[in-house]
Structure formats: structure tokens, C-alpha cells
Design an enzyme around this catalytic site. Structure first.
Site, PDB file in Angstrom:
ATOM      1  N   ASP A  13      49.120  34.537   9.929  1.00  0.00           N
ATOM      2  CA  ASP A  13      50.741  34.535  10.742  1.00  0.00           C
ATOM      3  C   ASP A  13      52.250  34.129  10.111  1.00  0.00           C
ATOM      4  OD1 ASP A  13      48.833  35.845  12.712  1.00  0.00           O
ATOM      5  OD2 ASP A  13      48.425  33.649  13.326  1.00  0.00           O
ATOM      6  N   LYS A  16      54.355  36.909   6.287  1.00  0.00           N
ATOM      7  CA  LYS A  16      54.048  37.654   5.228  1.00  0.00           C
ATOM      8  C   LYS A  16      55.429  39.447   5.483  1.00  0.00           C
ATOM      9  CE  LYS A  16      50.110  37.413   5.697  1.00  0.00           C
ATOM     10  NZ  LYS A  16      49.657  36.358   6.706  1.00  0.00           N
ATOM     11  N   GLY A  42      47.827  41.053  11.771  1.00  0.00           N
ATOM     12  CA  GLY A  42      49.255  41.955  12.762  1.00  0.00           C
ATOM     13  C   GLY A  42      50.674  41.150  11.994  1.00  0.00           C
ATOM     14  N   HIS A  43      50.943  42.527  11.765  1.00  0.00           N
ATOM     15  CA  HIS A  43      52.885  41.428  11.191  1.00  0.00           C
ATOM     16  C   HIS A  43      53.925  42.267  11.998  1.00  0.00           C
ATOM     17  CE1 HIS A  43      50.392  42.011   6.509  1.00  0.00           C
ATOM     18  NE2 HIS A  43      50.185  40.880   7.393  1.00  0.00           N
ATOM     19  N   GLN A 230      46.544  37.801   6.455  1.00  0.00           N
ATOM     20  CA  GLN A 230      45.810  36.544   6.900  1.00  0.00           C
ATOM     21  C   GLN A 230      46.344  35.877   5.950  1.00  0.00           C
ATOM     22  OE1 GLN A 230      42.848  38.625   6.051  1.00  0.00           O
ATOM     23  NE2 GLN A 230      43.504  39.698   9.026  1.00  0.00           N
TER      24      GLN A 230
HETATM   25  P1  IMP Z   1      38.087  37.857  12.452  1.00  0.00           P
HETATM   26  O1  IMP Z   1      39.196  38.235  11.384  1.00  0.00           O
HETATM   27  O2  IMP Z   1      39.010  38.196  13.314  1.00  0.00           O
HETATM   28  O3  IMP Z   1      36.590  37.849  11.799  1.00  0.00           O
HETATM   29  O4  IMP Z   1      38.165  36.110  12.794  1.00  0.00           O
HETATM   30  C1  IMP Z   1      37.927  35.465  11.580  1.00  0.00           C
HETATM   31  C2  IMP Z   1      39.223  34.190  11.767  1.00  0.00           C
HETATM   32  O5  IMP Z   1      40.154  34.295  11.317  1.00  0.00           O
HETATM   33  C3  IMP Z   1      39.776  33.495  13.575  1.00  0.00           C
HETATM   34  O6  IMP Z   1      40.251  31.946  13.493  1.00  0.00           O
HETATM   35  C4  IMP Z   1      40.759  34.424  13.343  1.00  0.00           C
HETATM   36  O7  IMP Z   1      41.717  33.879  14.695  1.00  0.00           O
HETATM   37  C5  IMP Z   1      41.678  34.051  11.778  1.00  0.00           C
HETATM   38  N1  IMP Z   1      42.626  35.481  11.956  1.00  0.00           N
HETATM   39  C6  IMP Z   1      41.932  36.473  11.778  1.00  0.00           C
HETATM   40  N2  IMP Z   1      43.042  37.551  11.520  1.00  0.00           N
HETATM   41  C7  IMP Z   1      43.760  36.660  11.469  1.00  0.00           C
HETATM   42  C8  IMP Z   1      45.118  37.034  11.575  1.00  0.00           C
HETATM   43  O8  IMP Z   1      45.855  37.691  10.676  1.00  0.00           O
HETATM   44  N3  IMP Z   1      46.478  36.410  10.984  1.00  0.00           N
HETATM   45  C9  IMP Z   1      45.875  34.466  11.700  1.00  0.00           C
HETATM   46  N4  IMP Z   1      44.559  34.327  12.069  1.00  0.00           N
HETATM   47  C10 IMP Z   1      43.683  34.885  11.671  1.00  0.00           C
END
Ligand code: IMP
Length: 435
Positions: A13, A16, A42-43, A230
Site C-alpha cells: 500500500d 506504487k 489494490g492499486h 504488495q
Molecule cells: P494474502 O496475500 O491475502 O494471503 O495476505 C497475507 C498478508 O499480506 C496479510 O497481512 C495481508 O493483509 C497482506 N497483503 C496482501 N496483499 C496486500 C496488499 O496489496 N497491501 C497490503 N497488504 C497486503
């Protein structure tokens, strides 16, 4: 021509999407490549009065004539990408003409989402990872397990119905003890086949062999930009395991996920907020549980693009970002949300950690050590001025420049870009190569 890369340096977040959109616009980028993660990302990109929220599709889609590639390292939920495509097409964007999806991407199925709910309940390790519940971890687990994985190309293989039936039989057995997390429809092979067959038809014009496409593109010297999803601290191998995502979200993932050899990976921009946020579980040394944390959340509108969850907020962590700058081979730092901290009376930067009474500048490899960190802060006076209209480093208040200089010294990387608001135009470009 070597590719340019944009990598998140914190827990995701970092905005990017804004940077990718800006570089695509400025650097004559011809192809933007997304190479890992899935609909967990999510961008948000703001152009004038328009706000675009993207999950799978690279932010280059918003620049006319730029090709966007979703490479094999991504896991994709076909229904979600079709919603994104429909939304963009309605707003006049030529998505089919600007998007190529690898037939090697692994697909997220309803059973992955059920498994994500079951695992995320926290019973296994006694603590929840706090995933986005998009089925990301279970889909990657099937990819590495191989026998129960279904890739995009399998949608066109002629034996999809049989394949889904086989996997559903297997999932019925493995999920038998987790019935409270599974809805019957998530294991209804016939209905899922009908749904995915429909997705397959709609996506077909955009599906192809992106590895060959990108290798041809590098052979003919086309200008590539790699968009990380991420942040580096969520990297499966180098992040705060097990509180991470399931892909290589730091710079090390670029070649593996895209199929583009490392010799084509050139200038890497690392994106960090002027503070830190995290969603989901796991240790966060500089987290603020007080009013300042709440103020940052409100000023920065720190709520997840994908899940709407409030983000945990804290001070800029120089130890963590120094680590991810080195890990990513970062050439230039993009410091985002300067407009947010510009409203605070006092600003802290974490310059070192203390673990069990010992001072260290190293980011711990073990999550239990990270939990015991006491951050050591340097405090700077705030400048409390609106910087959202500033467009050059020279125009920034002295305090803001001092903050950026200190950040650059601590993490060992020059500041290339400063963002002072969400719009594409609200950006200071300090890097001569970008002018
Ligand atoms: P997952 O990717 O849904 O398996 O989540 C694993 C961890 O990564 C969790 O703490 C999510 O909140 C975090 N996470 C996954 N995608 C994002 C993102 O795009 N931004 C921030 N945190 C993320």
C-alpha cells in the site's frame, strides 16, 4: 534497453500504482509487466477527477498505447479481472487492445477462498495472518503442490470439466474437517465448470504466451516497466514470515515471475510512505496505538483498497526500509504521502532497533525477534505547512527537506521522487533521469 522497476519497500500500500502510472507516462514505457500476487493487491490511481482502483491489471492500462502484461508468477481470479476489465472499458479504455494475460498464470477457484477462510481463522498457528481472503495462499500452495493446480491454459484444454471434477473430489477429502468454513457452492463442480467456461470465453482474446512475448520484446529493445505488488516486507522468502503473502513481493521476484532475465532489469525505484502502514497480523515495531496513529490514518485515508480494512499506522521505520532498499538493489527512493506528515507537529524516524538491550541496525530474520524490538527514534520538528501544491524540492519547507535528507541518509539511497498528493500532477521529480 533495460527495464525499469517499481517495488514497495514496506508492508504494501505504498502507492506504487501512482508511480507506475507516472513513469509509464513520462519514460516512454511501452510495456508494463505485473509478475506476482493476485487480487490481494489494490492499486488506486487518480488522474484529474477520475479515480481508478485496480487489482490485477497493471497501472499502465491508464496510459494510451501502453501494453500491459500479466506474467506467469501472478495468480488470477478470472471473475475479478473481468469486473476490472468491464469497469475500465465503460470508462473508454481499450483493455482488450492493451492487455495480454499469460496462459501460465494459476487460477483462483472458489475452494481456495474457502481454504483461505479456514487457515486464516488462526487455529493452526494460534494467530491469524489476517489475509485478504482472496484465496491467494491456497492457490500458490496448489501451484507448488502441482497436482491440484489449474492454470489459465487449462481453461482451453478440452478437459476442463473432468479436471475440475478431479480437483473437487480431492478438495472434498482435504476440507472434510473444515465444513464450517466451506459453502456447498464452493465445491459444486458442475456449476464451477459452467462459470469458468464462461470466463474462459470472455478472456480468450487476451490470453497468450507472455514469456515469448516479453523475450521478443527484450530482443527488440522495447522499453519495459515491472510493477511489483504488495511490499518487500511481505515477501515469502525475505519478509516477516509467516506474516507475509505467498509470492516474492520484493525485487527478487521480478525475473522468476516475469520470465525476463536479470540482465534486462535496470533501474529500480523503491516506494515508501513517509510513515509506515500494515494491514493484517504480524509484528510492526513502529506501530502507534495512540492519537497520532489515528491522525495519520484519518489524514492518509488509510483503509485498504481491496478489503476496506483500517490500516495499522506508525512512524517511518529506517531499519526496515534500509533492509529492503538493499534487498531490492534500489537506485532511487519514492517517498509518498509527504502531504500527510506535513500536517503533524512533530515527526519521528526509527533509526535503529534495540533487541534485549542490544542496539542493532539489522532487520531480524525471525519474527519472534521482531516482536521484541524497541524502536530507537530521532525526533524532528514538524513544518505544519500545506505542501500539496509544491512541485520542486527547492519549494519544500526546510523541515520537509531535512526529513527527506535524513531518510535518504538512514536508508542509504537518494530520494528520486516525492509525492505530495494523490493526483499524477502532485509529484516532485528529483531524479534527473526522470525529467
Ligand atoms: P494474502 O496475500 O491475502 O494471503 O495476505 C497475507 C498478508 O499480506 C496479510 O497481512 C495481508 O493483509 C497482506 N497483503 C496482501 N496483499 C496486500 C496488499 O496489496 N497491501 C497490503 N497488504 C497486503
Amino acid at each position: 534497453m533495460p527495464g525499469t522497476c517499481v517495488i514497495g519497500l514496506q508492508w504494501g500500500d505504498e502507492a506504487k500504482g501512482k508511480l507506475v502510472d507516472l513513469l509509464a507516462d513520462r519514460k516512454n514505457v511501452e510495456i508494463v509487466v505485473r509478475y506476482q500476487g493476485g487480487a490481494n493487491a489494490g492499486h488506486t490511481v487518480v488522474i484529474g477527477d477520475d479515480t481508478y482502483k485496480l487489482h490485477h491489471i497493471p497501472s499502465g492500462i491508464l496510459t494510451d498505447g501502453v501494453m500491459n502484461v500479466i506474467a506467469p508468477g501472478v495468480v488470477m481470479h478470472p471473475g475479478t479481472i473481468l469486473e476490472e476489465i468491464d469497469g475500465l472499458v465503460q470508462r473508454g479504455i481499450d483493455v482488450p487492445g492493451q492487455l495480454l494475460i499469460s496462459d501460465r498464470v494459476h487460477l483462483v477457484f472458489p475452494w481456495h477462498i474457502a481454504e483461505d477462510r479456514a487457515v486464516n481463522a488462526g487455529e493452526v498457528i494460534g494467530e491469524s495472518i489476517g489475509t485478504t481472503l482472496r484465496g491467494i495462499g491456497p492457490c500458490y500452495r496448489d501451484k507448488y503442490g502441482r497436482m491440484t493446480a489449474i492454470r489459465m491454459g487449462d481453461l482451453y484444454s478440452g478437459n476442463l470439466a473432468e479436471r475440475i471434477e478431479q480437483v473437487v473430489q480431492w478438495k472434498r477429502k482435504t476440507l472434510a474437517g473444515f465444513s464450517e468454513f466451506v459453502e456447498e457452492s464452493e465445491l459444486d463442480a458442475e456449476a464451477i465448470f459452467a462459470e469458468y467456461q464462461d470466463y474462459a470465453k470472455r478472456l480468450e482474446p487476451m490470453v497468450g504466451d507472455t514469456t515469448e512475448y516479453l523475450l521478443n520484446a527484450t530482443d527488440s529493445g522495447r522499453n519495459l516497466l515491472f510493477e511489483g505488488a504488495q511490499g518487500s516486507l511481505l515477501d515469502i522468502d525475505h519478509g516477516t514470515f509467516p506474516f507475509v503473502t505467498s509470492s516474492n513481493s520484493s525485487g527478487v521476484g521480478i525475473s522468476g515471475g516475469s520470465g525476463v532475465p536479470a540482465k534486462w532489469i535496470g533501474r529500480v525505484y523503491g516506494v515508501a510512505k513517509a510513515y509506515t502502514t500494515r494491514v493484517g497480523g504480524g509484528p510492526f515495531p513502529t506501530e502507534l496505538h495512540d492519537e497520532v496513529g489515528k491522525t495519520i490514518r484519518n489524514l492518509g485515508n488509510e483503509y485498504g483498497t481491496t478489503t476496506g480494512r483500517p490500516r495499522r499506522c506508525g512512524w517511518f521505520d529506517g531499519v526496515a526500509v534500509r533492509y529492503t532498499v538493499r534487498l531490492g538493489g534500489i537506485h532511487g527512493l519514492a517517498v509518498m504521502m509527504m502531504d500527510v506528515i506535513s500536517q503533524l507537529p512533530e515527526i519521528k524516524i526509527c533509526v535503529a532497533y534495540e533487541i534485549d538491550g542490544e542496539r542493532t541496525g539489522c532487520f531480524p530474520s525471525q519474527v519472534d525477534d521482531l516482536r521484541r524490538v524497541q524502536p530507537i527514534y530521532e525526533t524532528l520538528p514538524g513544518w505544519e505547512q500545506d505542501v500539496s501544491g509544491v512541485r520542486t524540492m527547492e519549494e519544500l519547507p526546510d523541515g520537509a527537506r531535512r526529513f527527506l535528507d535524513r531518510v535518504s541518509e538512514i536508508v542509504g539511497c537518494p530520494v528520486a521522487i516525492v509525492s505530495v498528493g494523490p493526483d499524477r500532477a502532485q509529484t516532485i521529480i528529483a531524479d534527473d533521469l526522470l525529467r
